[in-house]
Design a protein around this motif. Sequence first.
Motif, PDB file in Angstrom:
ATOM      1  N   ASP A  77       4.210  -2.072   5.441  1.00  0.00           N
ATOM      2  CA  ASP A  77       5.128  -1.559   6.798  1.00  0.00           C
ATOM      3  C   ASP A  77       6.046  -0.112   5.646  1.00  0.00           C
ATOM      4  N   GLY A  78       4.535   0.123   5.031  1.00  0.00           N
ATOM      5  CA  GLY A  78       4.797   1.191   4.561  1.00  0.00           C
ATOM      6  C   GLY A  78       4.709   1.357   3.031  1.00  0.00           C
ATOM      7  N   LYS A  79       4.976   0.241   2.379  1.00  0.00           N
ATOM      8  CA  LYS A  79       4.829   0.151   1.500  1.00  0.00           C
ATOM      9  C   LYS A  79       3.909  -0.552   0.183  1.00  0.00           C
ATOM     10  N   VAL A  80       3.560   0.123  -0.544  1.00  0.00           N
ATOM     11  CA  VAL A  80       2.018   0.124  -1.278  1.00  0.00           C
ATOM     12  C   VAL A  80       3.232  -1.342  -1.777  1.00  0.00           C
ATOM     13  N   VAL A  81       1.810  -2.028  -2.131  1.00  0.00           N
ATOM     14  CA  VAL A  81       1.887  -3.422  -2.043  1.00  0.00           C
ATOM     15  C   VAL A  81       1.091  -4.217  -3.345  1.00  0.00           C
ATOM     16  N   GLY A  82      -0.443  -3.520  -3.594  1.00  0.00           N
ATOM     17  CA  GLY A  82      -1.193  -3.463  -4.182  1.00  0.00           C
ATOM     18  C   GLY A  82      -2.647  -2.270  -4.634  1.00  0.00           C
ATOM     19  N   THR A  83      -3.541  -2.017  -5.204  1.00  0.00           N
ATOM     20  CA  THR A  83      -3.552  -1.311  -5.459  1.00  0.00           C
ATOM     21  C   THR A  83      -5.333  -1.264  -6.291  1.00  0.00           C
ATOM     22  N   ALA A  84      -6.708  -0.787  -5.645  1.00  0.00           N
ATOM     23  CA  ALA A  84      -8.156  -1.872  -6.330  1.00  0.00           C
ATOM     24  C   ALA A  84      -8.925  -0.262  -6.127  1.00  0.00           C
ATOM     25  N   GLY A  85      -9.809  -0.574  -7.447  1.00  0.00           N
ATOM     26  CA  GLY A  85     -10.642   0.594  -7.091  1.00  0.00           C
ATOM     27  C   GLY A  85     -12.052  -0.061  -7.984  1.00  0.00           C
ATOM     28  N   VAL A  86     -12.861   1.063  -7.670  1.00  0.00           N
ATOM     29  CA  VAL A  86     -14.580   1.085  -7.995  1.00  0.00           C
ATOM     30  C   VAL A  86     -14.929   2.093  -8.899  1.00  0.00           C
ATOM     31  N   GLN A  87     -15.199   2.263  -9.911  1.00  0.00           N
ATOM     32  CA  GLN A  87     -15.949   2.699 -10.461  1.00  0.00           C
ATOM     33  C   GLN A  87     -16.752   2.804 -11.967  1.00  0.00           C
ATOM     34  N   ALA A  88     -17.697   3.929 -11.124  1.00  0.00           N
ATOM     35  CA  ALA A  88     -18.842   3.689 -12.252  1.00  0.00           C
ATOM     36  C   ALA A  88     -19.005   3.038 -13.409  1.00  0.00           C
TER      37      ALA A  88
END
Length: 181
Positions: A77-88
């Motif tokens: 519903d437009g709310k950021v509930v999580g983040t994730a990433g891939v990095q070298a």
Amino acid sequence: MKYEKTVILKTGVPLQVRNGCETDAQTVYENFTQTHTETDYLLSYADERSFDPDGDAACLKEKAESADEVELIALIDGKVVGTAGVQAVGKKYKVKHRAEFGISILKDYWGRGIGRVLTECCIDCARKAGYAQLELSVVANNKRAIQMYQKAGFKEYGRNPKGFNSRLTGFQELVYMHLEL
């Protein structure tokens, strides 16, 4: 790396996963602060931030334009509930086949399948970027996360008994895991 996907969670709620962009910087900053306050399982504490919202904006822009790295946000519903990433892991020949994976989810949203979705999205991104191996470290006491990573195919390859030094509990053992892509 551009990425966008919408899935229906087991609760029937749609979850949008997409690149974080410059205009998301303030909400990503707030999300980081909250997630890093709610759990002792993450790499850093909220007061150890290396970026402000302007720095986050630049980082999000850089990741969105990268061919081999990504920072994803999960929205309900437009709310950021999580983040994730891939990095070298690095750009040198001997390590350029390896990438690191990290994830954080607001505590109120744990147990809904968001971690599984973000993990699958990051695995997909790592494959598309051409990495041969995706790596992570997880606090040994974080059993739910370890089970989720195992279900996604990650295998343990080592432990560090004093991997983190928690302000709350002292030393925390880290489990090192990898996934061959």
